[in-house]
Design a protein around this motif. Structure first.
Motif: not given
Length: 351
Positions: A204-225
């Protein structure tokens, strides 16, 4: 539980069992206090109470929540709990607080972070100290889960202390292990380095509202991992969900993932097999802790421990030799005498 064992329950413990089965929060809290007690007589009573309640356990979904401090675990659990109550569920939260290595005390403040949830009759929140137990959970967390299930709670959440990468014990006692992360928490290589990721069933990538773009990038990185790692189940690929617990945005997506997980694992028998394996692992864990307590209470060990500790501290004996001698004293009391002097280190070593 045999009829003979049932009769050994005292009148007070029979009332405790009846109260737990009736869904009385006070009886549940007293029962958890009983199992957490270190007194030998309380432990015997606790096992009798648990045995009487065992047939009424196993009907809840058990969810483990872990993540670094500040990831918003308590906020997420409160948002999820309020949503679940609206759907007709009863929720029990077992929140584990770290115990101080200096004073031994714990703040036990997680309940104050879930102010709205703690006021609901459909929710039961129990903070417990880790008391030095490894893996981010309290020693009696498993037994507390059984008590909550017997009391009618159909969703059990275990919130770990949040100390980093070592919180793997919780994964061995829940049906689904969820890892909370924050945006900008590192790249996919950093994600792979976290050993706890290998046992996560959902990220779960929480606090996605603070920076939606950063949350999307982080989610993609975790999917890759996660795609580079072998999943713990052949029937489930851990998903990554970005949400905002503070704004209750994405909670439905999380619960949909829980339902999909059960749908994927229950028909194959893997869900039930996982619980059977966990029960056996729990048994061995209790054997290990019981042997440790018996070792420290052994009269022969206690008689020789001060001298051996001093020999190790003075570099007159290796820790390996000292451990072997103490274990020999534990398994064979006839060894006896002053063990610390029997195998000194070679002259000149350690000086």
């Amino acid at each position: 539980m045999s009829p003979e064992e049932v009769t050994t329950l005292t009148e007070a413990d029979q009332a405790l069992v009846a109260g737990v089965l009736a869904g009385q929060r006070r009886a549940l809290a007293k029962s958890i206090t009983l199992i957490e007690s270190t007194r030998e007589d309380h432990q015997l009573r606790a096992q009798q109470v648990l045995n009487a309640l065992l047939p009424k356990t196993g009907n809840a979904i058990r969810i483990g929540i872990s993540g670094v401090p500040g990831a918003g675990k308590s906020t997420f659990i409160e948002a999820l709990g309020m949503w679940l109550i609206k759907q007709g569920h009863k929720l029990a939260v077992l929140a584990v607080d770290p115990s101080s290595s200096v004073s031994g005390g714990s703040i036990l403040g997680d309940k104050t972070r879930m102010e709205q949830l703690s006021m609901r009759e459909e929710a039961f929140i129990r903070p417990s100290p880790s008391s030095g137990s490894l893996g981010g959970v309290a020693e009696k967390t498993r037994e507390a889960m059984l008590l909550c299930e017997a009391s009618g709670y159909d969703v059990i959440i275990v919130e770990t202390v949040g100390v980093g990468q070592s919180e793997t014990t919780v994964a061995g006692m829940v049906d689904m292990f969820c890892l909370l992360q924050l945006p900008n928490a590192g790249d996919d290589l950093q994600a792979i380095k976290k050993g706890i990721v290998e046992i996560a069933d959902l990220v779960i990538i929480n606090k996605a509202d603070i920076d939606p773009r950063a949350a999307a990038v982080t989610a993609a990185q975790w999917k890759n991992a996660l795609g580079m790692l072998r999943p713990s189940s052949p029937n489930w690929q851990p998903p990554v969900i970005a949400l905002s617990a503070l704004h209750h945005d994405g909670i439905e997506k999380f619960w949909e993932a829980i339902e999909k997980y059960r749908t994927a694992l229950v028909p194959t028998g893997e869900f039930a097999e996982r619980r059977r394996h966990q029960a056996q692992a729990w048994m061995w864990s209790l054997i290990d802790s019981g042997l440790r307590r018996a070792f420290h209470a052994n009269p022969t060990v206690l008689a020789n421990l001060p001298g051996i500790k001093q020999a190790v501290a003075d570099a007159r004996q290796t820790p390996t030799s000292a451990a072997r001698q103490l274990l020999s004293a534990f398994t064979n009391p006839k060894v006896g005498t002053t063990l610390a002097q029997t195998t000194p280190m070679a002259s000149g070593l350690g000086t």
